[in-house]
Design an enzyme around this catalytic site. Structure first.
Site, PDB file in Angstrom:
ATOM      1  N   LYS A 121       0.129  -1.174  15.169  1.00 42.32           N
ATOM      2  CA  LYS A 121      -1.252  -1.546  15.459  1.00 42.32           C
ATOM      3  C   LYS A 121      -1.683  -2.800  14.688  1.00 42.32           C
ATOM      4  O   LYS A 121      -2.691  -3.418  15.032  1.00 42.32           O
ATOM      5  CB  LYS A 121      -2.212  -0.389  15.165  1.00 42.32           C
ATOM      6  CG  LYS A 121      -2.346   0.003  13.716  1.00 42.32           C
ATOM      7  CD  LYS A 121      -3.258   1.214  13.580  1.00 42.32           C
ATOM      8  CE  LYS A 121      -3.424   1.641  12.132  1.00 42.32           C
ATOM      9  NZ  LYS A 121      -4.100   0.632  11.298  1.00 42.32           N
ATOM     10  N   ASP A 122      -0.919  -3.182  13.653  1.00 40.15           N
ATOM     11  CA  ASP A 122      -1.231  -4.386  12.889  1.00 40.15           C
ATOM     12  C   ASP A 122      -0.510  -5.624  13.423  1.00 40.15           C
ATOM     13  O   ASP A 122      -0.785  -6.737  12.961  1.00 40.15           O
ATOM     14  CB  ASP A 122      -0.829  -4.200  11.418  1.00 40.15           C
ATOM     15  CG  ASP A 122      -1.644  -3.137  10.710  1.00 40.15           C
ATOM     16  OD1 ASP A 122      -2.795  -2.902  11.122  1.00 40.15           O
ATOM     17  OD2 ASP A 122      -1.125  -2.541   9.741  1.00 40.15           O
ATOM     18  N   SER A 131     -12.899  -0.241  11.611  1.00 39.39           N
ATOM     19  CA  SER A 131     -12.414  -0.693  12.916  1.00 39.39           C
ATOM     20  C   SER A 131     -13.554  -0.952  13.900  1.00 39.39           C
ATOM     21  O   SER A 131     -14.374  -0.061  14.165  1.00 39.39           O
ATOM     22  CB  SER A 131     -11.475   0.388  13.483  1.00 39.39           C
ATOM     23  OG  SER A 131     -11.318   0.260  14.862  1.00 39.39           O
ATOM     24  N   ASN A 166      -7.179   1.254   0.889  1.00 41.96           N
ATOM     25  CA  ASN A 166      -6.088   2.099   1.366  1.00 41.96           C
ATOM     26  C   ASN A 166      -6.581   3.512   1.643  1.00 41.96           C
ATOM     27  O   ASN A 166      -7.751   3.839   1.385  1.00 41.96           O
ATOM     28  CB  ASN A 166      -4.921   2.082   0.374  1.00 41.96           C
ATOM     29  CG  ASN A 166      -5.294   2.613  -1.000  1.00 41.96           C
ATOM     30  OD1 ASN A 166      -6.076   3.546  -1.133  1.00 41.96           O
ATOM     31  ND2 ASN A 166      -4.731   2.016  -2.034  1.00 41.96           N
ATOM     32  N   ARG A 213     -13.065  -1.273  17.042  1.00 38.92           N
ATOM     33  CA  ARG A 213     -12.742  -0.415  18.186  1.00 38.92           C
ATOM     34  C   ARG A 213     -13.377   0.973  18.010  1.00 38.92           C
ATOM     35  O   ARG A 213     -13.987   1.503  18.945  1.00 38.92           O
ATOM     36  CB  ARG A 213     -11.218  -0.282  18.309  1.00 38.92           C
ATOM     37  CG  ARG A 213     -10.756   0.765  19.325  1.00 38.92           C
ATOM     38  CD  ARG A 213      -9.260   1.023  19.195  1.00 38.92           C
ATOM     39  NE  ARG A 213      -8.884   1.452  17.852  1.00 38.92           N
ATOM     40  CZ  ARG A 213      -8.987   2.700  17.411  1.00 38.92           C
ATOM     41  NH1 ARG A 213      -9.462   3.650  18.186  1.00 38.92           N
ATOM     42  NH2 ARG A 213      -8.625   3.008  16.180  1.00 38.92           N
ATOM     43  N   ARG A 214     -13.233   1.539  16.813  1.00 38.06           N
ATOM     44  CA  ARG A 214     -13.841   2.843  16.564  1.00 38.06           C
ATOM     45  C   ARG A 214     -15.366   2.751  16.604  1.00 38.06           C
ATOM     46  O   ARG A 214     -16.039   3.606  17.183  1.00 38.06           O
ATOM     47  CB  ARG A 214     -13.377   3.400  15.208  1.00 38.06           C
ATOM     48  CG  ARG A 214     -11.900   3.759  15.163  1.00 38.06           C
ATOM     49  CD  ARG A 214     -11.532   4.364  13.814  1.00 38.06           C
ATOM     50  NE  ARG A 214     -10.092   4.593  13.731  1.00 38.06           N
ATOM     51  CZ  ARG A 214      -9.302   4.122  12.771  1.00 38.06           C
ATOM     52  NH1 ARG A 214      -9.814   3.386  11.791  1.00 38.06           N
ATOM     53  NH2 ARG A 214      -8.004   4.381  12.777  1.00 38.06           N
ATOM     54  N   THR A 266     -15.889   3.520   8.716  1.00 40.39           N
ATOM     55  CA  THR A 266     -14.695   3.055   9.420  1.00 40.39           C
ATOM     56  C   THR A 266     -14.619   1.542   9.312  1.00 40.39           C
ATOM     57  O   THR A 266     -15.655   0.867   9.236  1.00 40.39           O
ATOM     58  CB  THR A 266     -14.688   3.461  10.898  1.00 40.39           C
ATOM     59  OG1 THR A 266     -13.532   2.896  11.540  1.00 40.39           O
ATOM     60  CG2 THR A 266     -15.929   2.978  11.626  1.00 40.39           C
ATOM     61  N   SER A 314       0.838  -1.198   0.000  1.00 36.33           N
ATOM     62  CA  SER A 314       0.000   0.000   0.000  1.00 36.33           C
ATOM     63  C   SER A 314       0.874   1.249   0.000  1.00 36.33           C
ATOM     64  O   SER A 314       2.047   1.225   0.398  1.00 36.33           O
ATOM     65  CB  SER A 314      -0.911   0.009   1.224  1.00 36.33           C
ATOM     66  OG  SER A 314      -0.173   0.280   2.402  1.00 36.33           O
ATOM     67  N   CYS A 332      -8.484  -8.444  15.852  1.00 38.12           N
ATOM     68  CA  CYS A 332      -9.361  -7.423  15.290  1.00 38.12           C
ATOM     69  C   CYS A 332     -10.836  -7.757  15.468  1.00 38.12           C
ATOM     70  O   CYS A 332     -11.699  -6.989  15.045  1.00 38.12           O
ATOM     71  CB  CYS A 332      -9.042  -7.227  13.807  1.00 38.12           C
ATOM     72  SG  CYS A 332      -9.284  -8.720  12.816  1.00 38.12           S
ATOM     73  N   ARG A 392     -10.198   5.360   0.559  1.00 45.63           N
ATOM     74  CA  ARG A 392     -11.177   5.784   1.559  1.00 45.63           C
ATOM     75  C   ARG A 392     -11.524   7.262   1.385  1.00 45.63           C
ATOM     76  O   ARG A 392     -12.685   7.659   1.488  1.00 45.63           O
ATOM     77  CB  ARG A 392     -10.635   5.511   2.969  1.00 45.63           C
ATOM     78  CG  ARG A 392     -10.409   4.036   3.239  1.00 45.63           C
ATOM     79  CD  ARG A 392      -9.983   3.772   4.668  1.00 45.63           C
ATOM     80  NE  ARG A 392      -9.452   2.418   4.816  1.00 45.63           N
ATOM     81  CZ  ARG A 392      -9.309   1.794   5.969  1.00 45.63           C
ATOM     82  NH1 ARG A 392      -9.644   2.407   7.090  1.00 45.63           N
ATOM     83  NH2 ARG A 392      -8.817   0.580   6.016  1.00 45.63           N
ATOM     84  N   ARG A 419     -13.314  -0.170   3.766  1.00 41.22           N
ATOM     85  CA  ARG A 419     -12.028  -0.835   3.586  1.00 41.22           C
ATOM     86  C   ARG A 419     -11.267  -0.146   2.469  1.00 41.22           C
ATOM     87  O   ARG A 419     -11.764   0.738   1.808  1.00 41.22           O
ATOM     88  CB  ARG A 419     -12.232  -2.319   3.247  1.00 41.22           C
ATOM     89  CG  ARG A 419     -12.850  -3.172   4.343  1.00 41.22           C
ATOM     90  CD  ARG A 419     -11.903  -3.451   5.497  1.00 41.22           C
ATOM     91  NE  ARG A 419     -10.585  -3.871   5.056  1.00 41.22           N
ATOM     92  CZ  ARG A 419     -10.255  -5.106   4.680  1.00 41.22           C
ATOM     93  NH1 ARG A 419     -11.177  -6.058   4.684  1.00 41.22           N
ATOM     94  NH2 ARG A 419      -9.009  -5.398   4.322  1.00 41.22           N
TER      95      ARG A 419
END
Length: 313
Positions: A84-85, A130, A152, A132-133, A128, A14, A243, A156, A150
């Site tokens: 984070k990944d 995520s 890159n 978490r978000r 989003t 990416s 995730c 988005r 989803r």
């Protein structure tokens, strides 16, 4: 000490991953000028599956597994990841050897029409990818229409610009690294939106046996970032997190003390468990584990076991 002739850096393909890897590569060229530094692009499962939310893809290490395989079989010499990944548990022969200084950790609210989350009208669409978000957004604004996003960073932003969403949420660090800071409408304070574990930080993963190469690139390591990310990752490790669970954590370091905030939530945002604790710098990883235990005791265990469909150790 032997002189490295070639240093192959593994990275996702990416645009953001390449920018991050090239930044690391530039620094390594300064530190090891005699070496030929090469970027090796590697496709990961998380990059190939773009029509399914990450939480439904399942598994851990969706953006790193194939890169780790290249490290283990000698096709590359080191890998650059967004921390984070990186899953909580790594292959025994590998380690995160170097953690450069962290970029900003916050999530970014991006919109062409609205100045911030509070400005969005009822029923507004927000994109989003995520969990978490989503969980934290649903706790703050259950009236919003949250939709999966989803692709890159460029993809988005294009979807936002063509009107598919009223707003989207991304990691601010990625936008800044791509020179797109001007697209950030508002930075979400960690007190409002707790970031992902390691968000904004990079990790250089290497084979444990490559001590000579590590010695050459060690000046890239930022001790303060490493300590705070270690606390966050210890929290994640204890929760066996991936995730598929809304988990967040963010640590800061001041005057020799680490302060860590952690979060476990249900996907619908109806239950959000959050707590903050602190310790001496030397106890950063213990702090992460202790905070995880505290949240497990407050109801986090039931949340995680429902998701994992089995008992948590």
């Amino acid at each position: 000490m032997s002189r490295p002739q070639r240093i192959r850096i593994g990275t996702r393909a990416s645009q953001l991953a390449l920018v991050q890897a090239e930044w690391v590569g530039g620094r390594i060229r300064e530190l090891v000028p005699e070496a030929d530094v090469e970027l090796v692009r590697i496709s990961t499962k998380g990059d190939r599956i773009l029509d399914v939310p990450l939480a439904r893809v399942g598994g851990k290490g969706l953006f790193v597994k194939e890169i780790e395989e290249a490290l283990l079989d000698g096709r590359i010499d080191l890998a650059v990841h967004s921390m984070k990944d990186v899953p909580a548990v790594l292959p025994a022969a590998l380690h995160i050897a170097v953690v450069p200084e962290r970029e900003v950790p916050q999530d970014a609210f991006v919109s062409r029409k609205f100045a911030g989350l509070d400005e969005l009208p009822r029923g507004a669409t927000l994109g989003t990818s995520s969990l978490r978000r989503k969980a934290q957004l649903l706790a703050l604004r259950p009236d919003l229409d949250l939709r999966d996003l989803r692709g890159n960073v460029g993809t988005r932003l294009q979807k936002l610009d063509r009107g598919d969403f009223d707003a989207i949420m991304l990691a601010a660090a990625g936008l800044r690294r791509l020179g797109l800071e001007a697209r950030i409408t508002a930075n979400m304070a960690p007190e409002t939106m707790l970031p992902a574990v390691g968000q904004g930080a990079l990790g250089i993963e290497m084979r444990r046996s490559d001590a000579v190469l590590l010695e050459r690139i060690l000046p890239l390591h930022h001790a303060e970032t490493a300590v705070t990310v270690a606390a966050e990752r210890a929290f994640l490790t204890r929760l066996e997190g991936g995730c598929q669970v809304p988990i967040g954590a963010y640590a800061t370091l001041h005057a020799g003390r680490v302060e860590l905030s952690g979060l476990i939530a249900t996907a619908d945002g109806k239950t959000v468990l959050r707590e903050t604790r602190s310790s001496a710098r030397s106890g950063a990883e213990n702090l992460g584990r202790e905070l995880a235990e505290a949240l497990l005791a407050r109801g986090g265990r039931a949340i995680l076991e429902a998701v994992y469909q089995g008992p948590l150790s």
